[in-house]
Design a protein around this motif. Sequence first.
Motif: not given
Length: 495
Positions: A228-235, A491-494, A463-464
């Motif tokens: 959940d940390a990277p600003p993009f959907l994948e590292r 869509f993420g929830i942490t 995110q998109l």
Amino acid sequence: MTKNYLAGAALSALLFATPTLAQSAPVDQAELVALLKAQAEEIAALRARLDKIETGHAAAPAASAPQQQAAAPRQTTRASDDAVANSFAPQLAAADLADQSVAQARALQNVSNVTTEWRGGLPIFRSADGKFLFKMRGRMINHVSTTFGSDYDARNITTTGARALRIGIEGAVGPHFFYQFENDFADNTSDVGTMFVGWRDDIGSLSYDVRFGNMFNDRSFEGSGGSDAPPFLERNVVATSIIPQRGFYGIALMPRLFWKTGHASVTLSGDAVDASQPINDSRTILARAHWNPFKTARSLVHLGIWGFDEELSSRGTGALTRNTVIGGRFNGNLRVQTGTLTGGTGTTGYGAEVGGYAGPFWVMGEAGKRVARLNAGRPDFETTAWSVSTGFFITGDLPPYNPRLGTFAQPRVLRPVFDGGPGAIELLARYESIEFSGIPNATEGTAATLGANWYLDSIIRFQLNLIHWNTDNRAGSFTGKDSGQTVSAGFGITF
């Protein structure tokens, strides 16, 4: 007034009990008289006890002052707790219990007479004396992606998946001992993730902690943060390819040292949690350090270096096959592939990080190289990767940089949607490149990504990502040069 209250409570209890008696079998008059007498004696005893207490208070009228003084530290402690958290990183949501400093842990302990506190979307449970802390933790990240433009129809597909579906716990005993556990149910499988115990303390102006258990690597800028940390959907490809063969996790001993402008860690690990006890574990030594040579309330410079050396199990298969994500995680046909590659004896990797932020604008670049040693006198298998990314918060929020760990984390949204604000809106761009060489099936890939993030608050995000990718595989079902586009949303929830 208190006397009347107690008497009224007792009388109410008797009145509520009377209908029940009336509905039951007929009660003998003598029994009813005895019941009323017992109630009267109990009320008299309560009055006597209250008189004794009130007499003691009257003899010591100054007792109200300590009570007021006891209430004041609770407010002051809360304020100091927030101050500690803010000095730790003004733009961050509250740190995980296991990533706090000793000062932060003590500040939480000093919150007296508070046993439950909502923070980061979940309650923190605390014993009355502040000694024991416990909270649940969780993460739900779902993605959908569609790919088009490829020369291979099998790559032009739409897929969905859970990037993370985690539930866990974390806690502490006193300011020094802490623990954490998480299990991930993504892809309809159950996998143990983080699982460790630790001890922390201060040494003058320095602080340290030592952890033991199944832990996430401290390696590269984006590779050191959670999903959940990277600003993009994948590292980026540095985080996903310049990595030990065992992956992101390993059962390890990890001491970490922290100072005002950076941190350093050393990790000695075996394999991740598994059931392969009949064979030797691989052995990995990994180290990382970061430094912030310049830091103000709204700007910062980040420098980092890291490296690892891995000795693969002599009784294992020595598999070095790599299928690296390049255009989104959930298109399994879209990978940079080596083809089957076995006979590995070990790997060595290293990399560097440089970047920073000024107000709402940030930039980060990192590069790394991995050399995999092969048996039978064959040449080394080499992986080279680099990435440059940038972002800008049009709502004025600060980038979610964690100066204690030298990586991105959860943002602190200035004006959450749930408080009537716009949330935090971030625009992104990234270019990344990866190359496999030294093997017959040498291959390469690149990707350019534009993205946008909308953080409703510090725990919920949309995110998109729009990705233009290129691959040149020499093995597998999708060989030769190919290119296309992938649109991914998440869509993420942490908690």
